[in-house]
Design a protein around this motif. Structure first.
Motif, PDB file in Angstrom:
ATOM      1  N   PHE A 106      -2.652   7.910   1.047  1.00 31.57           N
ATOM      2  CA  PHE A 106      -3.045   7.067   0.065  1.00 31.57           C
ATOM      3  C   PHE A 106      -2.883   5.753   0.180  1.00 31.57           C
ATOM      4  CE2 PHE A 106      -2.946   4.968  -4.285  1.00 31.57           C
ATOM      5  CZ  PHE A 106      -4.460   5.050  -4.656  1.00 31.57           C
ATOM      6  N   ASP A 107      -3.523   4.741   0.540  1.00 32.15           N
ATOM      7  CA  ASP A 107      -3.275   3.179   0.820  1.00 32.15           C
ATOM      8  C   ASP A 107      -3.760   2.342  -0.362  1.00 32.15           C
ATOM      9  OD1 ASP A 107      -2.881   1.014   2.140  1.00 32.15           O
ATOM     10  OD2 ASP A 107      -4.556   1.035   3.673  1.00 32.15           O
ATOM     11  N   THR A 108      -2.726   1.571  -0.782  1.00 32.44           N
ATOM     12  CA  THR A 108      -3.168   0.825  -1.803  1.00 32.44           C
ATOM     13  C   THR A 108      -3.468  -0.627  -1.325  1.00 32.44           C
ATOM     14  OG1 THR A 108      -0.681   0.197  -2.140  1.00 32.44           O
ATOM     15  CG2 THR A 108      -1.644   2.190  -3.542  1.00 32.44           C
ATOM     16  N   MET A 161      -0.830  -3.319  -2.261  1.00 32.41           N
ATOM     17  CA  MET A 161      -0.595  -3.710  -3.700  1.00 32.41           C
ATOM     18  C   MET A 161       0.477  -2.954  -4.127  1.00 32.41           C
ATOM     19  SD  MET A 161      -4.548  -3.571  -5.638  1.00 32.41           S
ATOM     20  CE  MET A 161      -5.300  -2.174  -4.740  1.00 32.41           C
ATOM     21  N   THR A 211       2.685  -1.333  -7.615  1.00 35.61           N
ATOM     22  CA  THR A 211       2.229  -0.574  -8.445  1.00 35.61           C
ATOM     23  C   THR A 211       1.562  -1.206  -9.831  1.00 35.61           C
ATOM     24  OG1 THR A 211       3.958   0.924  -8.086  1.00 35.61           O
ATOM     25  CG2 THR A 211       3.063   1.063 -10.295  1.00 35.61           C
ATOM     26  N   GLU A 222       0.009  -4.072  -9.494  1.00 38.23           N
ATOM     27  CA  GLU A 222      -1.349  -4.717  -9.103  1.00 38.23           C
ATOM     28  C   GLU A 222      -2.259  -3.463  -9.085  1.00 38.23           C
ATOM     29  OE1 GLU A 222       0.290  -8.396  -6.300  1.00 38.23           O
ATOM     30  OE2 GLU A 222       0.255  -6.462  -5.565  1.00 38.23           O
ATOM     31  N   PHE A 223      -1.656  -2.395  -8.443  1.00 43.66           N
ATOM     32  CA  PHE A 223      -2.773  -1.324  -8.246  1.00 43.66           C
ATOM     33  C   PHE A 223      -3.145  -0.795  -9.801  1.00 43.66           C
ATOM     34  CE2 PHE A 223      -3.776   3.165  -7.794  1.00 43.66           C
ATOM     35  CZ  PHE A 223      -4.917   3.019  -6.933  1.00 43.66           C
ATOM     36  N   LEU A 256      -7.253  -0.493 -11.288  1.00 41.68           N
ATOM     37  CA  LEU A 256      -7.740   0.789 -11.799  1.00 41.68           C
ATOM     38  C   LEU A 256      -8.336   0.427 -13.173  1.00 41.68           C
ATOM     39  CD1 LEU A 256      -5.193   3.387 -10.806  1.00 41.68           C
ATOM     40  CD2 LEU A 256      -7.519   3.017  -9.866  1.00 41.68           C
TER      41      LEU A 256
END
Length: 88
Positions: free
Chosen positions: A64-66, A69, A71, A73-74, A78
């Motif tokens: 899994f590549d954010t 970002m 947490t 920012e992610f 979302l």
């Protein structure tokens, strides 16, 4: 499935067979946001359902590549910006 007056439910045969739930098997209900989960209390480490999950978790580890970002920012990515809290 319907709960009886005594608070009992019947675990479907397909589920009993898949997880080897036989008379005398200890089970419990765990509350989650979406409802309740039935789990075996006496699940052994050699249970194939645990091996299947552990195998899957190992295969997807690190995939899994954010995009760099954080947490926070992610979560904004979302869910969008929150308007119910002060950003300052």
């Amino acid at each position: 499935m319907r709960v009886t007056e005594k608070g009992q439910v019947t675990i479907p045969k397909e589920i009993r067979d898949r997880f080897n739930i036989v008379p005398g098997t200890e089970v419990d209900f765990v509350a989650s946001k979406g409802g309740a989960l039935l789990i075996r209390v006496d699940t052994r480490d050699d249970d194939s359902s645990i091996r299947d999950f552990d195998d899957w978790a190992e295969r997807v580890r690190g995939t899994f590549d954010t995009g760099g970002m954080s947490t926070d920012e992610f979560m904004i990515f979302l869910r969008g910006e929150r308007d119910d809290v002060d950003s300052g």
